[in-house]
Design an enzyme around this catalytic site. Structure first.
Site, PDB file in Angstrom:
ATOM      1  N   ASP A 127      15.158  89.949  -2.422  1.00  0.00           N
ATOM      2  CA  ASP A 127      16.459  89.695  -1.821  1.00  0.00           C
ATOM      3  C   ASP A 127      16.450  88.335  -1.122  1.00  0.00           C
ATOM      4  O   ASP A 127      15.456  87.944  -0.519  1.00  0.00           O
ATOM      5  CB  ASP A 127      16.780  90.789  -0.792  1.00  0.00           C
ATOM      6  N   HIS A 142      16.137  82.633  -2.509  1.00  0.00           N
ATOM      7  CA  HIS A 142      16.203  81.185  -2.339  1.00  0.00           C
ATOM      8  C   HIS A 142      16.014  80.756  -0.895  1.00  0.00           C
ATOM      9  O   HIS A 142      15.758  79.581  -0.634  1.00  0.00           O
ATOM     10  CB  HIS A 142      17.544  80.669  -2.870  1.00  0.00           C
ATOM     11  N   ASP A 163      26.569  93.202  -5.075  1.00  0.00           N
ATOM     12  CA  ASP A 163      27.104  92.550  -3.874  1.00  0.00           C
ATOM     13  C   ASP A 163      28.196  91.544  -4.235  1.00  0.00           C
ATOM     14  O   ASP A 163      28.456  90.610  -3.493  1.00  0.00           O
ATOM     15  CB  ASP A 163      25.981  91.872  -3.086  1.00  0.00           C
TER      16      ASP A 163
END
Length: 1493
Positions: free
Chosen positions: A518, A521, A619
């Site tokens: 999750d 980045h 999401d």
């Protein structure tokens, strides 16, 4: 297409850092590291952290790999070190000697297994469905809810985190990473991680489904209890004091927000409900006045001027007074605790700045400087404030005004003006009290920074670290429920956090088959690396997925490389239309339909990260809201046809018409009940939503991947309709899916009524499925309070495995043929999908089977799907046909047509759009050309042509899109067979040699052949083993000896094919070293038969049109006879071979074969030696423009003699050019016509060397009884004189260095022209030239003499001269033909340029600088010879140099479409368009250097 041992080759090149290039490999592959051209010949070590067998992986532990050299000698072209890849993960490699000069990563995919049988689940088979774990209810109800995934065909379940959640109840705000969410345990139960593990294991074994879950490393819930005990795990005001200004701003904004909520600014025009842009402008002004101006945050950056000046004054009063001139700029030194006005400057620097002498003037200057610095600090903070206000206003506009925003309504304490950036675990207090709170470390350590994300930020930058002002500038899109975790650089920096997260990781890896990273980045890379390494210890074949928002494929690759990510999440919702959706399918997997079959051993090429292509992520926004309910089915069908992992999120298939919020959603997913009614909100089945369609599509997706449908073609039929083809390259079956998307609601938008017909190659075997979204009679959607329910009034009508005639969506058109199906779309309404199973037509199936049967002789793996043609039982194996071809016939097969070569360039790139491929698809011209040109040749070549013709009959009857692929397979198989047959006829040096040796040896086949008219004059009838053939015109038997072309394409056929000089410079390398002894003998004897005046021809012209205008060819001929005697078994027998003299006397005409008495070769040799000692002097026959339209009259006078004092051969004049540097001026404009650029008259150094070699050899041969003459006899001044070979040899030996060496001693008595010396410590290019300065020019010719007569050279002098040659003349590929320091040097050869430049017009500078390749071989050989004399260290250095030069030549050879080395290049290795693309002597001398090496 094929299995078996797979090997990939990675070329290493100097300074090549490939950290952003992705190389994906599978377990079981072998990876070979080989040296690229920039590293060959250098000492290179390859290191990797891939563990040695039996060892554990440690990312920081690197080992050196051992080099393997299969050929065991020569060059580095085959040297490699290897890894046998058996362990999944990311591994680093680097290379260099003492320092790293390059490196990169390799990523090895995991092997996933399912079911009791542990069946492998290929990555492209994956179909995943995401579940919000908190919506599954108690653990004992999970199977009923997860069964929905099983029954709809998914084979992987992705869970959001299963840990205890934070106060916000967000799925990704974890309160305790080690504790299972207590919500999963109903009253009376206390489930543990072991129970979760038992559940995932049951799902894996009994349902054949894998379970993966998220790991969240970047943040923890703000109310995590362990964080209260360990506040050092976050960014707080104690360990990160640089955040103090941002924290004060955050608190001030909170107080301002509360004041707005309480209506305190209503009178100023800013009520709690902000409804329009006018209020926004008022807000902007109030923020400046009430918040930013009051905080005076610039004081955190400034210096207390008075205090600093006073301190400076005291330092000066202590006696340190300096001159103040040129003022270096002072810089503020930031206070480490970030207190107001606590910054300083470098006092020492201030003291060192010169200026007025008095203390007061120094202090005044210092004060002024500090005030200027403070102004700069104010401006800096002001720019931060401007950015912060813009960000605040932008957030308020989105959250409260924007139509697509959340529209939060009035400002309240629950919904403040902006999200708080820091935790505040205390009661409300005033700003003054909060300021005191900040000063107390025991309180300040609990003031922690929240996490979030920064739009457009560098993902490799940690925005909470010093120097990043994201919090101060309010650029963070903040998650107010989570605290950003502070790991530091290593575990010792925050030991509790590292240990805590490692344990969390190990628990996850123990119970799940994979993880989703999750917020990947924004997760510190070194942290994720360490955690995934720990996870792989627990589960070696860990499946790792991540969603990256870097916006750069290179940056994506960097993350994939560092972390070993298996699949990157990609989403169809990112596509704005159906065209883009189709493009994503093509982009994320598979190769084009009809792709070339790649060999198992091939270069490792960069990869695109493996994709997990989802119709929607959990999401993201709801597709039904963004597009329409009708688009769910066609878009998921497009996704399912991608050749990669695919998937969805729970709710998509049930047509839930809103986003299932990871934060706010608390309802439960419905359970599976096959008997449930559409009106049942807590249960679902295949009648719900598009679930029946998804089941069929998931099964199809998995079936295509399992059965090898790896090729993809996407066709945009119209603006809304996408056809996706998946093709299996081994069976040539296809599945074609046509999806009509509905990005806009067809109930309100107009769609075109008709779709153009579609033409599908092959035969449609069945309609796999046809489905469309329909509205049914049911109650309209009402959001249920307990269950996450979908739209009951929409479902899918689906029919599976029906015949084309039974389809309700399409019908077969009238244009259908045996080869193509025409399809009309009758009811492909928006929201519809149809999938066809297509096979080849029956005839094509047979033809492919027959073709594969023939190809199986090249690769047994073609046996799959092969058929035996009962009508072709007489087929001979290609190998047996090739073995009957002579090397001369191989010349015709391999090099007289370029049909082999296009595929070698096209295949590695899989360039199906190349014009050559288009030609093959359009018709049979190339196919027929390949076979017919061979059948026209006759003999064994005709039989090979027949084989091609028979195989091509099958090729012509398969679908045209497959022709390039199978044509390539035929050509590749036949070519490899032919090349093997070639090497079987060559010497052990070639057979056991490196790849470079073998490729150069193919130059022998390329250059040596027999034309329609024999190029060589006939040999003596008494000679044995002379090849003959039947003349197609006269029907008479004629000799057909192989001749050697000088170069291609300029010297391929006719009178200009054979040149004496070129032939005998190339003969040793291309014929003797390759084992072509008989053909070499014939060439030597053929030229012997043309001897005249003691010379052999320059231009052979079949003997009858020969020109005897070169002084060096006869010496190269003698050198080759010497080499023949030394290399060939019983080689001295050639001296007795009969030579049929075409010219019995120097003045006779050419005589027919058999009319003149033969002479043994040794007599001809003696004649050559005697003629030179006597003196050769004649005028060319037919002198004038009829034989040379450029040469002046004097140039036709040929002279070649021996100096009786020195023994040196000399000759020529300033109007002719009798050596290899033979450019004659041709330009009238430049007035150089008839003037040789390089006459090299006098004694040319290489001719002296060759003469010395010949004299020495003849003396030895005479002493050994192999040559009857011990001397030459001449007539001079009316007397007969005799000069022994011993004496001649001695004279050259004694005089060579005396007259050729250019000493660095200015008093050297041997130097007669010291004023002409340009370079010292070299050897002259000639001695006694008519233009004396030409003797002193630095050229590469003396290296030839060094090789053929090394005894002439003093070792130390030779070595120094070679160093100068290396420095001045050695180019990337060739040798400069003239010293670049010379006034007439010009390195660009342009034979078409005609201007008034005397030195360059019409290519006058042919040998005045351009870099010729053949001298390189002699330079390298000389270097090796004398390096051995200089000692081991020099020899080792020289070997590295030689290998490095060879590597550059090898690279050119590999890339050359001519598969040869050129005649020359322009300066610094630039391509020269006027050069022969491949030259015999270029390849020959390099082969000789390899032989010496």
């Amino acid at each position: 297409m094929f299995h078996g041992k797979q090997t990939r080759v990675l070329l290493l090149n100097d300074m090549e850092r490939l950290e952003h290039t992705l190389f994906r490999l599978e377990q079981g592959f072998e990876l070979q590291f080989r040296l690229g051209p920039t590293l060959q010949g250098k000492r290179v070590h390859v290191h990797t952290n891939y563990p040695a067998p039996g060892k554990k992986f440690v990312s920081s532990s690197f080992r050196q790999l051992d080099w393997v050299n299969p050929s065991g000698r020569e060059d580095d072209s085959d040297k490699y070190c290897k890894l046998d890849l058996e362990i999944a993960g990311s591994y680093q490699y680097y290379f260099g000697n003492e320092v790293r000069t390059g490196g990169g990563y390799i990523v090895v995919d995991p092997v996933l297994r399912i079911g009791h049988e542990r069946k492998i689940l290929p990555l492209d088979c994956i179909t995943v469905q995401t579940y919000l774990a908190k919506c599954l209810g108690p653990l004992d109800e999970w199977l009923d809810r997860l069964r929905v995934a099983k029954e709809t065909g998914y084979n992987m379940i992705h869970f959001t985190p299963l840990q205890k959640l934070g106060a916000s109840r967000s799925c990704y705000s974890i309160a305790d990473q080690l504790e299972l969410n207590p919500d999963f345990s109903p009253p009376g139960k206390n489930y543990t991680w072991m129970d979760v593990g038992n559940l995932t294991e049951k799902i894996k074994k009994e349902w054949s489904m894998l379970c993966i879950t998220d790991v969240v490393y970047n943040h923890t819930a703000a109310n995590s209890k362990w964080l209260r005990l360990h506040p050092e795990c976050g960014y707080n005001l104690v360990n990160s004091p640089y955040l103090k200004p941002a924290w004060l701003l955050d608190r001030a904004l909170w107080h301002f927000s509360c004041a707005v909520a309480d209506g305190k600014y209503s009178d100023s025009g800013l009520p709690p409900l902000i409804e329009n842009d006018k209020r926004i402008n008022i807000l902007r002004g109030l923020l400046w006045m009430e918040v930013f101006s009051q905080l005076k945050l610039w004081e955190f950056l400034q210096v207390n001027v008075e205090k600093a000046v006073e301190q400076f004054r005291k330092v000066l009063q202590a006696g340190n007074v300096f001159q103040l001139e040129g003022k270096p700029k002072l810089k503020v030194i930031q206070d480490s605790q970030y207190r107001r006005f606590s910054n300083t400057v470098d006092m020492q620097l201030a003291l060192e700045i010169n200026g007025p002498k008095s203390i007061q003037e120094c202090c005044d200057w210092f004060k002024m400087s500090l005030e200027e610095l403070n102004v700069e600090c104010y401006k800096e903070m002001h720019s931060h404030h401007e950015k912060a206000i813009n960000c605040i206003v932008g957030t308020v506009c989105y959250e409260r005004l924007a139509a697509d925003g959340p529209q939060l309504g009035p400002v309240t304490r629950t919904n403040p003006l902006v999200t708080r950036y820091f935790t505040f675990p205390f009661e409300d207090m005033t700003m003054e009290q909060e300021n005191q709170l900040m000063q107390n470390p025991n309180d300040a350590c609990h003031l922690l920074a929240h996490n979030g994300w920064v739009m457009g930020d560098d993902p490799l930058r940690n925005f909470a670290e010093p120097g990043c002002n994201v919090y101060l500038r309010r650029e963070l899109v903040c998650w107010g429920d989570s605290v950003k975790l502070r790991y530091g650089d290593k575990p010792e920096d925050c030991s509790y956090l590292w240990a805590h997260m490692k344990k969390y990781t190990e628990i996850t890896a123990k119970h799940f088959s994979g993880v989703r990273l999750d917020n990947c980045h924004s997760t510190p890379l070194h942290v994720a690396e360490a955690m995934l390494s720990a996870a792989r210890v627990v589960k070696p074949n860990l499946y790792v997925i991540a969603e990256l928002f870097t916006g750069s494929e290179q940056l994506d690759n960097f993350f994939v490389n560092r972390l070993g990510i298996t699949s990157l999440i990609r989403e169809a919702m990112s596509a704005g239309d159906s065209h883009e959706e189709g493009r994503l399918v093509y982009r994320f997997g598979g190769e084009p339909v009809g792709s070339f079959i790649q060999p198992n051993l091939r270069p490792l090429v960069p990869s695109v990260a493996h994709a997990m292509f989802l119709d929607v992520t959990h999401d993201n926004e709801c597709p039904i809201q963004i597009r329409s309910v009708y688009d769910a089915l066609p878009s998921t069908a497009i996704v399912s046809m991608a050749c990669c992992a695919s998937g969805s999120t729970r709710g998509y298939d049930e047509l839930v018409p809103h986003q299932i919020s990871v934060v706010k959603e608390e309802r439960l997913y419905p359970k599976w009940n096959p008997d449930a009614l559409p009106s049942s909100v807590g249960e679902v089945n295949l009648q719900t939503g598009i679930m029946a369609g998804k089941l069929a599509l998931n099964k199809l997706h998995q079936d295509l991947a399992e059965k090898g449908f790896t090729q993809v073609y996407v066709d945009q039929l119209d603006e809304d309709t996408v056809a996706v083809t998946r093709h299996c390259p081994s069976t040539h079956q296809s599945v074609v899916t046509v999806s009509r998307t509905a990005f806009k609601n067809p109930e309100t938008q107009q769609y075109r009524e008709h779709i153009a017909p579609m033409y599908i190659p092959g035969k449609i075997k069945e309609v796999i499925l046809e489905a469309h979204t329909v509205e049914r009679k049911a109650e309209s959607y009402v959001k249920d309070e307990r269950y996450i329910n979908g739209m009951p009034n929409y479902t899918v009508e689906i029919r599976e495995h029906i015949q084309l005639k039974d389809s309700e969506i399409v019908k077969q058109g009238d244009a259908t043929t045996e080869f193509v199906e025409e399809i009309f779309f009758e009811k492909l309404t928006p929201g519809s999908v149809i999938a066809f199973r297509v096979s080849l037509d029956p005839n094509s199936q047979k033809m492919v089977g027959y073709l594969r049967n023939q190809l199986s002789q090249f690769n047994r793996l073609y046996k799959s799907g092969s058929l035996t043609d009962s009508n072709a039982c007489c087929f001979k194996l290609c190998g047996s046909l090739m073995s009957k071809l002579t090397l001369a016939e191989m010349n015709v097969l391999l090099f007289c047509c370029d049909d082999w070569f296009p595929v070698t360039v096209i295949r590695p790139k899989n360039d199906l759009g190349h014009p050559f491929c288009d030609n093959l698809r359009q018709g049979d011209w190339m196919i027929d050309y390949v076979s017919s040109r061979l059948m026209n040749k006759g003999g064994a070549l005709r039989e090979v042509g027949k084989w091609f013709s028979a195989v091509f009959i099958y090729l012509k009857h398969i679908p045209r899109y497959l022709v390039p692929c199978y044509f390539d397979a035929i050509i590749v198989g036949a070519y490899a067979t032919a090349v093997d047959a070639v090497f079987n006829q060559m010497s052990s040096f070639v057979q056991n040699g490196s790849t470079l040796v073998k490729q150069l040896a193919l130059g022998s086949v390329q250059m040596c052949g027999v034309g329609r008219v024999p190029a060589l004059p006939p040999l003596s009838p008494e000679l044995e083993d002379v090849p003959v053939r039947l003349n197609s015109v006269t029907k008479q038997e004629e000799q057909c000896c192989v001749s050697l072309a000088a170069g291609l394409p300029h010297f391929s056929t006719g009178i200009f094919r054979c040149w004496g000089r070129d032939t005998f410079i190339a003969l040793r390398g291309l014929m003797l070293l390759t084992g072509r002894y008989l053909e070499a003998r014939n060439i030597i004897l053929a030229f012997a038969g043309t001897m005249r005046h003691g010379l052999i021809p320059n231009l052979l012209g079949q003997g009858v049109a020969a020109r005897y205008n070169c002084r060096d060819a006869v010496w190269w001929w003698l050198q080759c006879i010497q080499d023949y005697c030394n290399i060939v078994p019983n080689g001295t027998d050639i001296l007795m071979c009969p030579v049929s003299r075409m010219y019995p006397t120097d003045d006779s005409d050419a005589q027919p074969l058999g009319t003149v008495h033969d002479q043994p070769l040794y007599v001809v040799i003696q004649e050559a030696m005697q003629c030179h000692m006597q003196g050769v002097e004649f005028r060319e026959r037919n002198a004038g423009p009829q034989i040379d339209h450029n040469m002046r009259d004097e140039g036709f006078n040929v002279e070649a003699k021996v100096n009786p004092q020195t023994g040196f051969v000399y000759g020529g004049n300033r109007f002719n050019c009798g050596t290899w540097m033979d450019k004659m001026g041709e330009s009238d404009k430049a007035h150089n016509r008839g003037v040789p650029a390089t006459p090299r008259d006098g004694s040319a150094v290489e001719i002296v060397g060759l003469c010395k070699s010949a004299v020495r050899w003849l003396r030895t041969m005479n002493e050994n009884g192999n040559f009857p003459y011990s001397s030459v006899t001449i007539h001079r001044d009316g007397t007969e004189q005799s000069v022994s070979y011993k004496e001649w040899n001695q004279r050259i030996q004694e005089n060579f260095e005396r007259f050729f060496y250019v000493s660095d001693d200015p008093a050297d008595p041997n130097e007669l022209n010291p004023e002409l010396v340009h370079k010292k410590c070299i050897y002259k290019d000639s001695y006694g030239a008519s233009s004396p300065w030409c003797d002193y020019q630095l050229r590469p010719n003396f290296t030839i003499a060094m090789v053929v007569a090394p005894e002439l050279f003093t070792v130390q002098r030779a070595w120094k001269a070679l160093e100068i040659v290396e420095k001045k003349l050695l180019g990337p590929l060739g040798m400069k033909t003239l010293d670049p320091d010379d006034l007439v040097y010009c390195g660009i050869y342009d034979n078409s340029l005609d201007n008034d430049d005397y030195s360059c017009a019409k290519g006058f500078n042919y040998h005045q600088g351009p870099e010729w390749l053949w001298p390189v071989g002699y330079f390298l050989r000389a270097k090796l010879y004398f390096a051995k004399k200089m000692g081991q260290e020099k020899y080792n250095e020289s070997v590295y140099l030689v290998k490095n030069v060879l590597s550059r030549l090898y690279t050119h050879l590999e890339r050359s479409p001519w598969k040869g080395l050129p005649e020359l290049t322009n300066e610094n290795g630039q391509y020269c368009p006027f050069s022969c693309e491949t030259q015999a002597w270029s390849m020959a001398t390099v082969l000789e250097a390899l032989y010496d090496l």
